[in-house]
Design an enzyme around this catalytic site. Structure first.
Site, short mmCIF file in Angstrom:
data_model
loop_
_atom_site.label_atom_id
_atom_site.label_comp_id
_atom_site.label_asym_id
_atom_site.label_seq_id
_atom_site.Cartn_x
_atom_site.Cartn_y
_atom_site.Cartn_z
N VAL A 1 -2.10 -2.02 -3.41
CA VAL A 1 -1.69 -3.06 -4.48
C VAL A 1 -1.78 -4.54 -4.06
O VAL A 1 -1.68 -4.82 -2.88
CB VAL A 1 0.14 -2.91 -4.60
CG1 VAL A 1 0.62 -3.85 -5.72
CG2 VAL A 1 0.43 -1.62 -4.78
N PHE B 1 -1.08 6.39 -2.59
CA PHE B 1 -2.03 7.04 -3.67
C PHE B 1 -2.46 5.53 -4.36
O PHE B 1 -3.33 5.61 -5.29
CB PHE B 1 -1.13 7.70 -4.77
CG PHE B 1 -0.76 8.80 -3.90
CD1 PHE B 1 -1.54 9.73 -3.65
CD2 PHE B 1 0.75 8.99 -3.65
CE1 PHE B 1 -0.90 10.95 -2.80
CE2 PHE B 1 1.23 9.77 -2.93
CZ PHE B 1 0.38 10.82 -2.58
N SER C 1 0.81 -1.31 -0.07
CA SER C 1 -0.03 0.04 0.05
C SER C 1 0.82 1.28 0.11
O SER C 1 1.92 1.24 0.58
CB SER C 1 -0.67 -0.10 1.11
OG SER C 1 -1.64 1.02 1.33
N ASP D 1 11.98 9.27 -7.88
CA ASP D 1 11.50 8.87 -6.50
C ASP D 1 12.45 7.45 -6.39
O ASP D 1 11.76 6.57 -5.72
CB ASP D 1 9.92 8.47 -6.71
CG ASP D 1 9.43 8.67 -5.00
OD1 ASP D 1 10.12 9.04 -4.09
OD2 ASP D 1 8.19 8.09 -4.96
N1 ATP Z 1 4.65 -5.07 -8.68
C1 ATP Z 1 4.68 -5.08 -7.49
N2 ATP Z 1 5.14 -6.46 -7.04
C2 ATP Z 1 5.06 -6.66 -5.57
N3 ATP Z 1 4.84 -5.57 -4.70
C3 ATP Z 1 4.33 -4.36 -5.20
C4 ATP Z 1 4.64 -4.17 -6.68
N4 ATP Z 1 4.13 -2.80 -6.77
C5 ATP Z 1 4.16 -2.43 -5.69
N5 ATP Z 1 4.24 -3.16 -4.69
C6 ATP Z 1 3.97 -3.03 -3.23
O1 ATP Z 1 3.47 -2.01 -2.99
C7 ATP Z 1 3.73 -0.85 -2.31
C8 ATP Z 1 3.35 0.53 -2.95
O2 ATP Z 1 3.52 0.52 -4.36
P1 ATP Z 1 3.67 1.94 -4.93
O3 ATP Z 1 5.11 2.40 -4.41
O4 ATP Z 1 3.93 1.63 -6.57
O5 ATP Z 1 2.57 2.73 -4.51
P2 ATP Z 1 2.15 4.34 -4.53
O6 ATP Z 1 0.91 4.60 -3.92
O7 ATP Z 1 2.66 4.80 -5.73
O8 ATP Z 1 3.43 4.46 -3.13
P3 ATP Z 1 4.12 5.85 -2.95
O9 ATP Z 1 2.91 6.39 -1.53
O10 ATP Z 1 5.24 5.23 -2.28
O11 ATP Z 1 3.81 6.78 -3.99
C9 ATP Z 1 5.48 -1.07 -2.38
O12 ATP Z 1 6.19 -0.44 -1.70
C10 ATP Z 1 5.46 -2.66 -2.56
O13 ATP Z 1 5.54 -3.02 -1.35
#
Ligand code: ATP
Length: 516
Positions: free
Chosen positions: A205, A202, A199, A353
């Site tokens: 996952v 934004f 998670s 990032d």
């Molecule tokens: N392709 C993937 N495979 C496995 N785990 C994933 C994958 N993509 C994301 N995750 C998990 O989900 C978390 C959140 O994903 P992501 O960083 O893309 O989301 P975000 O909402 O953009 O986060 P942030 O708040 O960091 O911007 C990651 O730190 C990871 O632990």
């Protein structure tokens, strides 16, 4: 005297009251209230500062921007002569840093007011009684010119969107996902939900497995489900509130940028966008506006179907192991990260990032160790770089102005608010990552055994002063140290990704890899 020392030694100027932020009385009140982390758990109450720590150790001077009304950081804006560089206008929005931070905390960072013990993760390996805290950036960065578009962001209940969704989401329920592999828009496929895997601010996952196809690449997928900001779920405000329109446009910019860039990339060490639940998110330049036109009552969900990295993110993996990664493993992971960033920069994309949380592991450390001596070791990548929410496609010499990134990884020039070269801010972040893997701590956290006074200094202050040093590795001679020393440095001396790539620490590995 160097650039930063000069700035910090300027005579004290009065603090300006900041719109949207509380004054000092309010701040004290907020500091005594418990804050909540993302899971809703209460953290320890903030510590009320003493009279000593309430003084602002940093002086602020705005000598040239007379119309500047707010202080984005304890830095001064220094307008540069861009010469023949193409630049977008200075973005005066404040630095987007906080994951699980209150506005009060952000303001305190800006003004360098002391709040000892407030950060939860200081060392990478957190004390047992504290919850790990990740710091992220907000992907709602305004660098493009929007139609009066700029806005805040927050989360929303996904459920409210689901029932009133658009064409492609009719078959959607919480357990199954209908989606399309890229450019196969006429063949809907189904996946079954397995479990949540991560998670961010934004997105949530989730792991899904295929229900009706045999392609091994999409048999297990990570579905990144966008969280819509709350203001977008207020039906009564639709098309009337300026805030609504601004949020919609900003979210749309960030989303389309992430999707378009991801779609254009193809590298083993970069997470793959395999598909999407609704093709309009890829095919339209203004997907959210189009969807709202179709169904003005609610936005349908946006689910990005991505390659799945089963061993989670690097920060979690390092913390679970209590740090202490072997040199060969650090070298391998970092070499792959360098490969990924080299590919990005050659594709005119900057990530903005880069951090441990965004390096995803395909295998656990134990698994990697188990095939370390087999030929597969060099045939298979072990990491994928993820989270392109802040990335940007740039022209050759284009300088960036959006002040974005994650606090611990952000470069001094971004903190300073001057136009910056995104390639060099990426290599700075690589330096932070490598240092952290070597030392099991972030380079700009208060030093081990720091005094109260040292602890009270804001991270941004230490970054601006290049205030870091070796502890565990002080007597070590490994060649990776050179990368850190040449990246956590001034921008005019900082290594580019090519120089990192050509350094023995990276080159020795990439020369053996069989997949790049
Ligand atoms: N392709 C993937 N495979 C496995 N785990 C994933 C994958 N993509 C994301 N995750 C998990 O989900 C978390 C959140 O994903 P992501 O960083 O893309 O989301 P975000 O909402 O953009 O986060 P942030 O708040 O960091 O911007 C990651 O730190 C990871 O632990």
């Amino acid at each position: 005297m160097d650039e930063f020392s000069r700035l910090f030694s300027q005579p004290k100027t009065p603090q300006l009251k900041q719109d949207g932020f509380s004054d000092s009385t309010d701040k004290q009140q907020e500091r005594t209230s418990p804050i909540k982390n993302k899971e809703g758990n209460q953290k320890a109450p903030f510590i009320v500062p003493t009279s000593e720590t309430c003084t602002t150790p940093l002086t602020v001077s705005i000598p040239t921007f007379e119309n500047v009304q707010t202080l984005p950081t304890p830095m001064t804006y220094t307008p540069l002569s861009p010469g023949n560089l193409s630049m977008s206008p200075i973005d005066q929005s404040s630095l987007n840093i906080p994951k699980r931070r209150s506005h009060a905390r952000l303001l305190d960072d800006m003004l360098s007011i002391a709040q000892p013990n407030q950060r939860v993760v200081s060392e990478l390996v957190a004390p047992a009684n504290l919850l790990p805290q990740r710091v992220v950036s907000l992907p709602t960065v305004a660098e493009e010119t929007f139609n009066s578009d700029s806005a805040a962001d927050s989360n929303t209940s996904k459920k409210s969107c689901l029932s009133e969704s658009g064409d492609y989401t009719d078959k959607y329920d919480d357990e199954t996902l209908q989606g399309f592999l890229l450019d196969h828009w006429d063949q809907p496929l189904l996946w079954r939900k397995v479990r949540p895997i991560g998670s961010g601010n934004f997105s949530n996952v989730l792991l899904y497995e295929s229900m009706d196809q045999s392609d091994p690449k999409s048999a297990q997928v990570a579905v990144k489900r966008l969280k819509y900001p709350e203001e977008l779920s207020h039906v009564e405000q639709i098309n009337t509130s300026l805030r609504y329109k601004e949020t919609l446009s900003r979210l749309e910019n960030s989303l389309t940028r992430e999707l378009q860039v991801l779609k254009s990339l193809n590298h083993p060490c970069i997470v793959k966008l395999l598909g999407i639940n609704n093709p309009i998110f890829i095919t339209s330049k203004k997907p959210l506006h189009d969807l709202i036109k179709k169904n003005p009552r609610a936005l349908p969900p946006c689910d990005m179907i991505m390659s799945y990295c089963s061993a989670g993110d690097l920060l979690a993996a390092v913390m679970a192991r209590n740090g202490g990664l072997e040199l060969w493993l650090i070298q391998r992971i970092f070499a792959e990260l360098a490969l990924a960033v080299k590919y990005l920069h050659e594709s005119n994309v900057i990530h903005r990032d880069l951090k441990l949380e965004n390096a995803l592991l395909k295998y656990t450390f134990d698994d990697i160790n188990s095939f370390k001596d087999s030929p597969i070791y060099y045939r298979q990548n072990v990491i994928e770089l993820a989270d392109f929410g802040l990335c940007k496609k740039i022209e050759n010499d284009e300088m960036c102005t959006a002040r974005c990134g994650s606090e611990d990884y952000v470069s001094p020039e971004i903190l300073m608010g001057v136009p910056y070269d995104g390639h060099l801010s990426d290599t700075w972040a690589l330096g932070v990552i490598l240092y952290s893997l070597f030392e099991d701590r972030l380079p700009f956290d208060p030093p081990p055994n720091a005094s109260m006074r040292q602890r009270s200094r804001a991270t941004s202050h230490r970054i601006a002063r290049f205030d870091w040093r070796w502890y565990r590795l002080s007597d070590d001679t490994n060649t990776g140290k050179k990368i850190v020393e040449n990246t956590l440095t001034r921008k005019n001396q900082r290594w580019s990704i090519d120089e990192i790539y050509d350094s023995p620490f990276v080159k020795d590995i990439v020369d053996k890899l069989d997949f790049s």
